[in-house]
Write an enzyme that holds these catalytic residues in place. Structure first.
Site, PDB file in Angstrom:
ATOM      1  NE  ARG A 112     -34.766 -13.570  11.890  1.00 43.23           N
ATOM      2  CZ  ARG A 112     -33.917 -14.053  10.875  1.00 43.23           C
ATOM      3  NH1 ARG A 112     -33.365 -15.219  10.848  1.00 43.23           N
ATOM      4  NH2 ARG A 112     -33.064 -13.327  10.100  1.00 43.23           N
ATOM      5  CE  LYS A 134     -47.830  -4.886  29.856  1.00 42.46           C
ATOM      6  NZ  LYS A 134     -48.239  -3.892  30.458  1.00 42.46           N
ATOM      7  CD  GLU A 176     -46.591  -3.951  40.586  1.00 43.15           C
ATOM      8  OE1 GLU A 176     -47.883  -3.779  40.228  1.00 43.15           O
ATOM      9  OE2 GLU A 176     -45.637  -3.355  39.879  1.00 43.15           O
ATOM     10  CE  LYS A 214     -49.823  -9.535  34.497  1.00 46.37           C
ATOM     11  NZ  LYS A 214     -48.615  -8.741  34.626  1.00 46.37           N
ATOM     12  CD  GLU A 224     -50.762  -2.125  28.563  1.00 43.33           C
ATOM     13  OE1 GLU A 224     -50.126  -2.878  29.135  1.00 43.33           O
ATOM     14  OE2 GLU A 224     -50.640  -0.992  28.485  1.00 43.33           O
ATOM     15  NE  ARG A 228     -50.539  -7.157  30.309  1.00 46.37           N
ATOM     16  CZ  ARG A 228     -49.804  -8.198  29.954  1.00 46.37           C
ATOM     17  NH1 ARG A 228     -49.756  -9.330  28.923  1.00 46.37           N
ATOM     18  NH2 ARG A 228     -48.698  -8.506  30.668  1.00 46.37           N
ATOM     19  CG  ASN A 232     -50.009  -0.138  32.497  1.00 50.09           C
ATOM     20  OD1 ASN A 232     -49.267  -0.792  32.998  1.00 50.09           O
ATOM     21  ND2 ASN A 232     -50.570  -0.191  31.181  1.00 50.09           N
ATOM     22  CG  HIS A 235     -47.445   0.749  36.678  1.00 45.78           C
ATOM     23  ND1 HIS A 235     -48.454   0.336  37.522  1.00 45.78           N
ATOM     24  CD2 HIS A 235     -46.391  -0.049  36.724  1.00 45.78           C
ATOM     25  CE1 HIS A 235     -47.964  -0.835  38.008  1.00 45.78           C
ATOM     26  NE2 HIS A 235     -46.772  -1.012  37.486  1.00 45.78           N
ATOM     27  CG  HIS A 239     -43.449   3.958  34.207  1.00 46.35           C
ATOM     28  ND1 HIS A 239     -44.010   3.111  33.281  1.00 46.35           N
ATOM     29  CD2 HIS A 239     -43.544   2.942  35.147  1.00 46.35           C
ATOM     30  CE1 HIS A 239     -44.125   1.973  33.303  1.00 46.35           C
ATOM     31  NE2 HIS A 239     -43.961   1.569  34.550  1.00 46.35           N
ATOM     32  CG  HIS A 252     -41.634  -1.284  39.216  1.00 46.19           C
ATOM     33  ND1 HIS A 252     -42.051  -0.299  38.497  1.00 46.19           N
ATOM     34  CD2 HIS A 252     -42.389  -2.182  39.225  1.00 46.19           C
ATOM     35  CE1 HIS A 252     -43.064  -0.679  37.731  1.00 46.19           C
ATOM     36  NE2 HIS A 252     -43.634  -1.666  38.339  1.00 46.19           N
TER      37      HIS A 252
HETATM   38  N1  GLY Z   1     -47.334  -5.387  35.040  1.00 49.85           N
HETATM   39  C1  GLY Z   1     -48.741  -4.973  34.205  1.00 49.85           C
HETATM   40  C2  GLY Z   1     -49.042  -5.769  33.199  1.00 49.85           C
HETATM   41  O1  GLY Z   1     -48.203  -7.040  32.738  1.00 49.85           O
HETATM   42  O2  GLY Z   1     -49.847  -5.546  32.144  1.00 49.85           O
END
Ligand code: GLY
Length: 348
Positions: A112, A134, A176, A214, A224, A228, A232, A235, A239, A252
């Protein structure tokens, strides 16, 4: 009858991101390093002497985004049970974004939840993926659809690990960095335009700028709920491309580069962004040999795949569109006609 469980609490998940030569990692318990054979071959002998712990185990998993799945998670967890890790054990995610995402997710699941730290070894993971908690995996429905927000106890970014990076991996990280600049920092973007990231201290400066950007975004919106989501940028389209190409054709960061160019085309089409700024972003990406186009086989299928993105609800797709460099909008009200107009321009 109603019985309340009052769980209001203040959690302090703060942590430090160390940028510079890797120091000792001291842990009073067992440590498991999760890595892949490539990173292990190149860098494990650098890492091992730095880990001061009772027992240290290494779990290696296959390299690549297509292995970021439940099967690999089960494999890692099984090894953790084999080694009898317990709640006071520490997981060290040692590798690129895939390792960080899966290592962090396993740390959230094992018993856990146990502590973990990130030691990113690719540019992409140093400037983005390792920061912000994330974690997760892909499944046949799409990318990162299963996972958890799980903050590491620390992130150690040592640019020395980048010396062995292949040129494509370097480019993927630059994508990025460019994303971070276009979304939040115009001055940073202009600096990138004027400085070759492969020269002198420029890469170190770019890493520091990207990580600082960041960190501020994550502090403001960890889960998010708003701000945040701007990270994306690129993305939403990217994606879908990763999904369509089965995570095999592109890295990626390369799909993020294509996705940013597509998002910019849409922003221009809608009169949000100027053609000049769109070209400036494309020029930077092309300078680092990033792909900026993708041949769409079936526009309707591509469009439908947007809805698998977890940022999209049943009938709405969230797009991150620049108004100008350093200023983006997060919107889910773009009409399908405009989106498909752009997609048709990429049709084979
Ligand atoms: N890679 C985007 C984020 O961490 O929000």
């Amino acid at each position: 009858m109603t019985i309340d469980i009052n769980l209001k609490r203040i959690v302090d998940d703060s942590y430090a991101i160390h940028i510079g030569p890797l120091g000792d990692i001291v842990h009073d318990g067992k440590v498991v390093i999760v890595t892949n054979p490539k990173v292990a071959g190149l860098h494990l002998l650098t890492l091992l002497p730095k880990i001061k712990a009772k027992e240290v185990y290494v779990v290696t998993i296959a390299d690549g985004e297509k292995y970021k799945n439940l099967e690999t998670i089960e494999f890692i967890l099984d090894r953790m049970f084999d080694h009898r890790l317990n709640r006071s054990s520490l997981l060290v995610a040692f590798g690129g974004g895939v390792i960080g995402d899966m290592g962090g997710f396993c740390a959230s699941l094992y018993n856990r939840g146990i502590d973990f730290i990130q030691i990113p070894t690719t540019l992409l993971s140093q400037v983005d993926a390792s920061v912000g908690g994330k974690t997760g995996i892909n499944n046949r429905f799409g990318k990162n659809l299963i996972g958890a927000f799980n903050q590491p106890r620390a992130v150690h970014i040592d640019p020395a690990f980048l010396a062995t990076l292949e040129p494509r991996e370097f480019g993927a990280g630059v994508a990025e960095i460019v994303k971070m600049a276009v979304t939040f920092n115009r001055e940073f973007f202009e600096w990138i335009e004027q400085n070759d990231l492969r020269e002198g201290d420029n890469l170190l400066n770019a890493i520091k700028q990207a990580v600082a950007t960041k960190a501020r975004v994550v502090e403001e919106d960890e889960k998010e709920r708003g701000l945040r989501a701007a990270l994306n940028y690129g993305h939403t389209f990217g994606h879908v491309i990763e999904n369509e190409t089965n995570y095999e054709t592109y890295l990626h960061g390369e799909t993020v580069a294509i996705g940013m160019v597509m998002a910019n085309s849409l922003a221009c089409e809608l009169g949000l962004m100027s053609v000049d700024e769109m070209k400036r972003i494309r020029n930077v990406l092309e300078y680092y040999k990033l792909p900026t186009s993708y041949a769409i086989a079936d526009v309707e299928k591509f469009y439908k795949t947007f809805f698998l993105d977890k940022k999209s609800s049943d009938s709405k797709i969230t797009f991150i569109l620049p108004k100008s460099i350093g200023d983006v909008v997060i919107t889910d009200t773009i009409d399908p006609h405009s989106v498909k107009t752009i997609l048709r321009r990429y049709q084979k």
